[in-house]
Write a protein that holds these residues in place. Structure first.
Motif, PDB file in Angstrom:
ATOM      1  N   ARG A  36       0.829  -1.202   0.000  1.00 33.21           N
ATOM      2  CA  ARG A  36       0.000   0.000   0.000  1.00 33.21           C
ATOM      3  C   ARG A  36       0.868   1.259   0.000  1.00 33.21           C
ATOM      4  N   ALA A  37       0.286   2.376  -0.389  1.00 32.29           N
ATOM      5  CA  ALA A  37       1.051   3.613  -0.538  1.00 32.29           C
ATOM      6  C   ALA A  37       0.549   4.748   0.338  1.00 32.29           C
ATOM      7  N   ALA A  38      -0.551   4.560   1.050  1.00 35.25           N
ATOM      8  CA  ALA A  38      -1.105   5.617   1.893  1.00 35.25           C
ATOM      9  C   ALA A  38      -1.711   5.008   3.148  1.00 35.25           C
ATOM     10  N   LYS A  39      -1.759   5.794   4.215  1.00 31.21           N
ATOM     11  CA  LYS A  39      -2.368   5.339   5.469  1.00 31.21           C
ATOM     12  C   LYS A  39      -3.116   6.507   6.087  1.00 31.21           C
ATOM     13  N   VAL A  40      -4.085   6.174   6.952  1.00 32.82           N
ATOM     14  CA  VAL A  40      -4.821   7.207   7.667  1.00 32.82           C
ATOM     15  C   VAL A  40      -5.440   6.589   8.913  1.00 32.82           C
ATOM     16  N   MET A  41      -5.454   7.363  10.010  1.00 33.78           N
ATOM     17  CA  MET A  41      -6.202   6.969  11.203  1.00 33.78           C
ATOM     18  C   MET A  41      -7.456   7.833  11.222  1.00 33.78           C
ATOM     19  N   ILE A  42      -8.618   7.205  11.212  1.00 37.26           N
ATOM     20  CA  ILE A  42      -9.883   7.933  11.161  1.00 37.26           C
ATOM     21  C   ILE A  42     -10.558   7.840  12.522  1.00 37.26           C
ATOM     22  N   PRO A  43     -10.733   8.960  13.235  1.00 39.56           N
ATOM     23  CA  PRO A  43     -11.432   8.910  14.525  1.00 39.56           C
ATOM     24  C   PRO A  43     -12.930   8.762  14.332  1.00 39.56           C
ATOM     25  N   ALA A  44     -13.571   8.173  15.315  1.00 43.51           N
ATOM     26  CA  ALA A  44     -15.024   8.013  15.337  1.00 43.51           C
ATOM     27  C   ALA A  44     -15.554   7.142  14.198  1.00 43.51           C
ATOM     28  N   LYS A  45     -14.735   6.248  13.682  1.00 46.28           N
ATOM     29  CA  LYS A  45     -15.156   5.299  12.647  1.00 46.28           C
ATOM     30  C   LYS A  45     -14.558   3.923  12.952  1.00 46.28           C
ATOM     31  N   THR A  46     -15.279   2.875  12.557  1.00 41.71           N
ATOM     32  CA  THR A  46     -14.735   1.518  12.648  1.00 41.71           C
ATOM     33  C   THR A  46     -14.553   0.911  11.267  1.00 41.71           C
ATOM     34  N   SER A  47     -14.991   1.619  10.230  1.00 43.88           N
ATOM     35  CA  SER A  47     -14.865   1.132   8.857  1.00 43.88           C
ATOM     36  C   SER A  47     -13.936   2.058   8.078  1.00 43.88           C
ATOM     37  N   CYS A  48     -13.493   1.586   6.906  1.00 45.05           N
ATOM     38  CA  CYS A  48     -12.598   2.355   6.048  1.00 45.05           C
ATOM     39  C   CYS A  48     -13.327   2.783   4.781  1.00 45.05           C
ATOM     40  N   PRO A  49     -12.789   3.779   4.065  1.00 41.48           N
ATOM     41  CA  PRO A  49     -13.410   4.190   2.803  1.00 41.48           C
ATOM     42  C   PRO A  49     -13.396   3.039   1.795  1.00 41.48           C
ATOM     43  N   PRO A  50     -14.247   3.100   0.776  1.00 44.68           N
ATOM     44  CA  PRO A  50     -14.259   2.051  -0.251  1.00 44.68           C
ATOM     45  C   PRO A  50     -12.872   1.855  -0.871  1.00 44.68           C
ATOM     46  N   ASN A  51     -12.513   0.594  -1.107  1.00 44.28           N
ATOM     47  CA  ASN A  51     -11.246   0.198  -1.732  1.00 44.28           C
ATOM     48  C   ASN A  51     -10.036   0.397  -0.826  1.00 44.28           C
ATOM     49  N   TRP A  52     -10.239   0.765   0.442  1.00 41.65           N
ATOM     50  CA  TRP A  52      -9.145   0.838   1.406  1.00 41.65           C
ATOM     51  C   TRP A  52      -9.145  -0.434   2.253  1.00 41.65           C
TER      52      TRP A  52
END
Length: 307
Positions: free
Chosen positions: A219-235
């Motif tokens: 993979r080429a990118a990462k992100v920590m998303i607060p207040a979510k338990t799911s990831c964006p589509p295709n992540w």
């Protein structure tokens, strides 16, 4: 007259140089386009005798990453000698995908070239560089395809009621290496301590927090998303859990917000209440944050995603 002649000669040389540069550019473009077309044609011809998806489609379905699939596709096409009775594919980055993926790829190529004795070997390397992240609250990396552990350690930070020091947490390795050539101790210094869970939903109160630094190789990118338990589509979701930080009382040290794994574990034998750095669950206030959808009584979740 002489002056006019010199100018004319310079103009002629300039036109000649421009013409050569233009020809060179056209030739380079032609070569690049020829290679691209050749790869495209070979790839789309690589379909098993009984029909089915193309090599490109197969790789996209197996690897789930467009850039990495294209790199492997190109490597395979460039490795194949159509005149040989048998051949071996030595693919850079192939070691970053699972044995199941390699097996499916091998079976697919056997269908394209039946009876040819194809073998696949994997040269060390990565397909797209990869990204790293820290899995807080756990001593192993997630069981996600393409994710490998760099090292494991213990979550560390500034003692909870001290001022100064770093504002971020560190994952200190379990096997430190010291520079033995310099044994002088500085007069002034900063201190770092282990980190304890405080009133956790999962795990044990006052236990110390482990961590693991992980490398998502494809993979080429990462992100920590607060207040979510799911990831964006295709992540790809690496892990999810609870958002945590130091408490915000008057005598406390400010820290970063971290995502602590929902399946948090503790460092063995670390149940004593000695504090050090500490982390608490985070709740949203309704001051400047819309309630609902937020709820001031619920702790916030988080997820770590890669793509």
């Amino acid at each position: 007259m002489r002056t006019h002649k010199r100018v004319e000669m310079r103009h002629t040389d300039s036109v000649s140089s421009h013409s050569e540069t233009k020809s060179s550019t056209i030739m380079k473009f032609f070569i690049v386009q020829t290679i691209a077309v050749t790869v495209f044609l070979l790839t789309n011809r690589m379909v098993p005798a009984n029909g089915g998806q193309s090599l490109a489609d197969l790789l996209r379905s197996l690897i789930q990453d467009e850039g990495s699939a294209q790199l492997m596709q190109t490597a395979i096409v460039e490795s194949i000698d159509g005149r040989a009775q048998s051949f071996s594919l030595n693919i850079v980055g192939c070691d970053t995908v699972s044995s199941t993926v390699r097996s499916k790829l091998s079976n697919y190529l056997e269908g394209v070239f039946p009876g040819r004795g194809i073998t696949i070997s994997c040269a060390a390397g990565v397909l797209s560089g990869g990204v790293t992240y820290t899995r807080w609250g756990h001593n192993a990396c997630p069981s996600v395809s393409g994710t490998k552990m760099l090292y494991t350690g213990r979550m560390s930070g500034v003692f909870y009621n001290r001022k100064g020091g770093g504002a971020n947490f560190l994952c200190l390795p379990n096997n430190p290496e010291y520079h033995t050539l310099n044994t002088n101790r500085p007069t002034y210094y900063s201190l770092i301590s282990g980190t304890e869970y405080e009133s956790p939903i999962a795990g044990s109160h006052d236990h110390n927090v482990p961590c693991a630094v992980c490398h998502a190789t494809t993979r080429a990118a990462k992100v920590m998303i607060p207040a979510k338990t799911s990831c964006p589509p295709n992540w790809t979701r690496e892990y999810y859990g609870y958002l945590e930080s130091e408490g915000n009382w008057n005598d406390r040290q400010r820290t970063e917000y971290v995502c602590v794994d929902k399946a948090q574990v503790s460092l063995y034998g670390s149940h004593a209440n000695i504090n050090g750095a500490v982390i608490y669950h985070v709740r949203a206030t309704c001051t400047g944050i819309q309630c609902p959808p937020y709820n001031a009584n619920d702790v916030l979740t988080c997820t770590v995603c890669t793509n």
